[in-house]
Scaffold this motif. Structure first.
Motif, PDB file in Angstrom:
ATOM      1  N   SER A 168       0.813  -1.218   0.000  1.00 32.06           N
ATOM      2  CA  SER A 168       0.000   0.000   0.000  1.00 32.06           C
ATOM      3  C   SER A 168       0.849   1.273   0.000  1.00 32.06           C
ATOM      4  CB  SER A 168      -0.950  -0.003   1.198  1.00 32.06           C
ATOM      5  OG  SER A 168      -0.230  -0.019   2.401  1.00 32.06           O
ATOM      6  N   ASP A 169       2.145   1.139   0.199  1.00 31.16           N
ATOM      7  CA  ASP A 169       3.045   2.281   0.172  1.00 31.16           C
ATOM      8  C   ASP A 169       3.599   2.419  -1.245  1.00 31.16           C
ATOM      9  OD1 ASP A 169       5.279   4.013   0.295  1.00 31.16           O
ATOM     10  OD2 ASP A 169       5.672   3.462   2.374  1.00 31.16           O
ATOM     11  N   GLY A 170       3.223   3.480  -1.943  1.00 39.54           N
ATOM     12  CA  GLY A 170       3.637   3.641  -3.337  1.00 39.54           C
ATOM     13  C   GLY A 170       5.127   3.831  -3.527  1.00 39.54           C
ATOM     14  N   GLN A 171       5.842   4.292  -2.506  1.00 37.51           N
ATOM     15  CA  GLN A 171       7.259   4.600  -2.662  1.00 37.51           C
ATOM     16  C   GLN A 171       8.191   3.513  -2.135  1.00 37.51           C
ATOM     17  OE1 GLN A 171       7.684   7.177  -4.533  1.00 37.51           O
ATOM     18  NE2 GLN A 171       9.887   6.902  -4.593  1.00 37.51           N
ATOM     19  N   LEU A 172       7.755   2.736  -1.165  1.00 40.35           N
ATOM     20  CA  LEU A 172       8.643   1.758  -0.528  1.00 40.35           C
ATOM     21  C   LEU A 172       9.202   0.717  -1.513  1.00 40.35           C
ATOM     22  CD1 LEU A 172       9.902   1.230   2.193  1.00 40.35           C
ATOM     23  CD2 LEU A 172       7.921  -0.145   2.803  1.00 40.35           C
ATOM     24  N   PRO A 173       8.384   0.109  -2.382  1.00 42.26           N
ATOM     25  CA  PRO A 173       8.967  -0.839  -3.347  1.00 42.26           C
ATOM     26  C   PRO A 173       9.986  -0.186  -4.288  1.00 42.26           C
ATOM     27  CG  PRO A 173       6.610  -1.178  -3.184  1.00 42.26           C
ATOM     28  CD  PRO A 173       6.920   0.078  -2.432  1.00 42.26           C
ATOM     29  N   TRP A 174       9.783   1.094  -4.625  1.00 38.44           N
ATOM     30  CA  TRP A 174      10.772   1.802  -5.447  1.00 38.44           C
ATOM     31  C   TRP A 174      12.063   1.983  -4.664  1.00 38.44           C
ATOM     32  CZ3 TRP A 174      10.329   1.882 -10.407  1.00 38.44           C
ATOM     33  CH2 TRP A 174       9.081   1.969 -11.011  1.00 38.44           C
ATOM     34  N   SER A 175      11.951   2.242  -3.357  1.00 39.81           N
ATOM     35  CA  SER A 175      13.171   2.432  -2.559  1.00 39.81           C
ATOM     36  C   SER A 175      13.979   1.139  -2.476  1.00 39.81           C
ATOM     37  CB  SER A 175      12.826   2.958  -1.168  1.00 39.81           C
ATOM     38  OG  SER A 175      12.206   1.970  -0.389  1.00 39.81           O
ATOM     39  N   PHE A 176      13.290  -0.006  -2.475  1.00 39.72           N
ATOM     40  CA  PHE A 176      14.012  -1.286  -2.482  1.00 39.72           C
ATOM     41  C   PHE A 176      14.877  -1.388  -3.740  1.00 39.72           C
ATOM     42  CE2 PHE A 176      10.269  -3.427  -0.051  1.00 39.72           C
ATOM     43  CZ  PHE A 176      10.654  -2.806   1.120  1.00 39.72           C
ATOM     44  N   LEU A 177      14.289  -1.031  -4.889  1.00 43.92           N
ATOM     45  CA  LEU A 177      15.029  -1.091  -6.150  1.00 43.92           C
ATOM     46  C   LEU A 177      16.178  -0.082  -6.138  1.00 43.92           C
ATOM     47  CD1 LEU A 177      15.177  -2.348  -9.004  1.00 43.92           C
ATOM     48  CD2 LEU A 177      13.789  -0.432  -9.783  1.00 43.92           C
ATOM     49  N   THR A 178      15.918   1.125  -5.667  1.00 39.92           N
ATOM     50  CA  THR A 178      16.960   2.151  -5.613  1.00 39.92           C
ATOM     51  C   THR A 178      18.131   1.700  -4.741  1.00 39.92           C
ATOM     52  OG1 THR A 178      15.320   3.887  -5.936  1.00 39.92           O
ATOM     53  CG2 THR A 178      17.437   4.554  -4.993  1.00 39.92           C
ATOM     54  N   HIS A 179      17.813   1.047  -3.611  1.00 39.89           N
ATOM     55  CA  HIS A 179      18.856   0.599  -2.696  1.00 39.89           C
ATOM     56  C   HIS A 179      19.786  -0.444  -3.336  1.00 39.89           C
ATOM     57  CE1 HIS A 179      20.600   0.154   1.283  1.00 39.89           C
ATOM     58  NE2 HIS A 179      20.612  -1.154   1.087  1.00 39.89           N
ATOM     59  N   THR A 180      19.283  -1.204  -4.296  1.00 39.21           N
ATOM     60  CA  THR A 180      20.133  -2.194  -4.961  1.00 39.21           C
ATOM     61  C   THR A 180      21.135  -1.539  -5.913  1.00 39.21           C
ATOM     62  OG1 THR A 180      18.655  -2.506  -6.867  1.00 39.21           O
ATOM     63  CG2 THR A 180      18.281  -3.916  -4.934  1.00 39.21           C
ATOM     64  N   GLY A 181      20.852  -0.300  -6.313  1.00 37.90           N
ATOM     65  CA  GLY A 181      21.707   0.372  -7.289  1.00 37.90           C
ATOM     66  C   GLY A 181      21.285   0.103  -8.720  1.00 37.90           C
ATOM     67  N   LEU A 182      20.237  -0.685  -8.899  1.00 35.56           N
ATOM     68  CA  LEU A 182      19.729  -0.984 -10.235  1.00 35.56           C
ATOM     69  C   LEU A 182      18.715   0.065 -10.657  1.00 35.56           C
ATOM     70  CD1 LEU A 182      19.120  -4.820  -9.762  1.00 35.56           C
ATOM     71  CD2 LEU A 182      21.096  -3.726 -10.828  1.00 35.56           C
ATOM     72  N   THR A 183      18.622   0.317 -11.956  1.00 36.20           N
ATOM     73  CA  THR A 183      17.597   1.210 -12.480  1.00 36.20           C
ATOM     74  C   THR A 183      16.896   0.529 -13.639  1.00 36.20           C
ATOM     75  OG1 THR A 183      19.161   2.280 -13.971  1.00 36.20           O
ATOM     76  CG2 THR A 183      18.822   3.324 -11.828  1.00 36.20           C
ATOM     77  N   ILE A 184      15.639   0.844 -13.782  1.00 35.66           N
ATOM     78  CA  ILE A 184      14.861   0.301 -14.898  1.00 35.66           C
ATOM     79  C   ILE A 184      14.456   1.429 -15.828  1.00 35.66           C
ATOM     80  CG2 ILE A 184      12.674  -0.820 -15.506  1.00 35.66           C
ATOM     81  CD1 ILE A 184      13.010  -2.542 -13.026  1.00 35.66           C
TER      82      ILE A 184
END
Length: 191
Positions: A168-184
């Protein structure tokens, strides 16, 4: 080349009735005590966290599965069938680690018959590249922290509350991806 597919990171983790001991605040001189039955009952959970490769506006999507015991190839194939339904048969590039059940003969044979699914392997010893690892960490340090349940259902309920919180948090899953250093995407989505 742009591919109109979901980039889906997949991982499994285990939970048990033994509490995930974490620091907590308590009045000075009153050390908290966890009382629990020494019970080794375990459950396994799997999550598929997807980001659309061509359309950041579609947002991340989280598919979750929980079962008693552990996953084997056939159980993972059942989970992948649920992933197919969850993503409505859209093309999926599934990124996961080198677990033997992921690359078994039966798994490869099943995947060969799936036109919606492409498998990619994470490098060995690189869990920091999988955003689902951060999902597990978020749940285990909050909902499962110091939980002393009597039954696996208590752990399952807490885990599902954590999955709902993250979903339900729109930003938290994006922060997981950002933390990996990967970008889509070249630009992050605007909220």
């Amino acid at each position: 080349m742009k591919k109109r597919a979901w980039i889906v990171f997949f991982d499994e983790s285990g939970v048990s009735l033994l509490p995930q001991v974490r620091r907590t605040y308590a009045p000075r001189g009153r050390t908290p005590t966890l009382r629990h039955r020494l019970n080794w009952k375990r459950a396994s959970m799997a999550a598929a966290l997807g980001y659309h490769a061509a359309d950041a506006g579609r947002g991340p999507r989280l598919c979750f599965h929980l079962k008693p015991g552990s996953y084997d190839t056939m159980a993972l194939i059942d989970v992948l069938r649920q992933v197919k339904a969850f993503y409505a048969g859209e093309p999926v590039v599934l990124v996961w680690d080198g677990l033997s059940a992921h690359w078994s003969r039966d798994m490869r044979a099943w995947v060969a018959g799936q036109d919606w699914l492409t498998l990619e392997r994470l490098p060995a010893y690189a869990p920091e590249l999988n955003p689902v690892e951060l999902l597990w960490s978020a749940i285990k340090t909050r909902e499962l922290a110091n939980l002393t349940g009597d039954h696996l259902a208590d752990v399952a309920d807490a885990t599902e509350r954590g999955i709902h919180r993250v979903s339900s948090d729109g930003q938290l899953p994006w922060s997981f991806l950002t933390h990996t250093g990967l970008t889509i995407h070249t630009q992050p989505p605007q909220n």
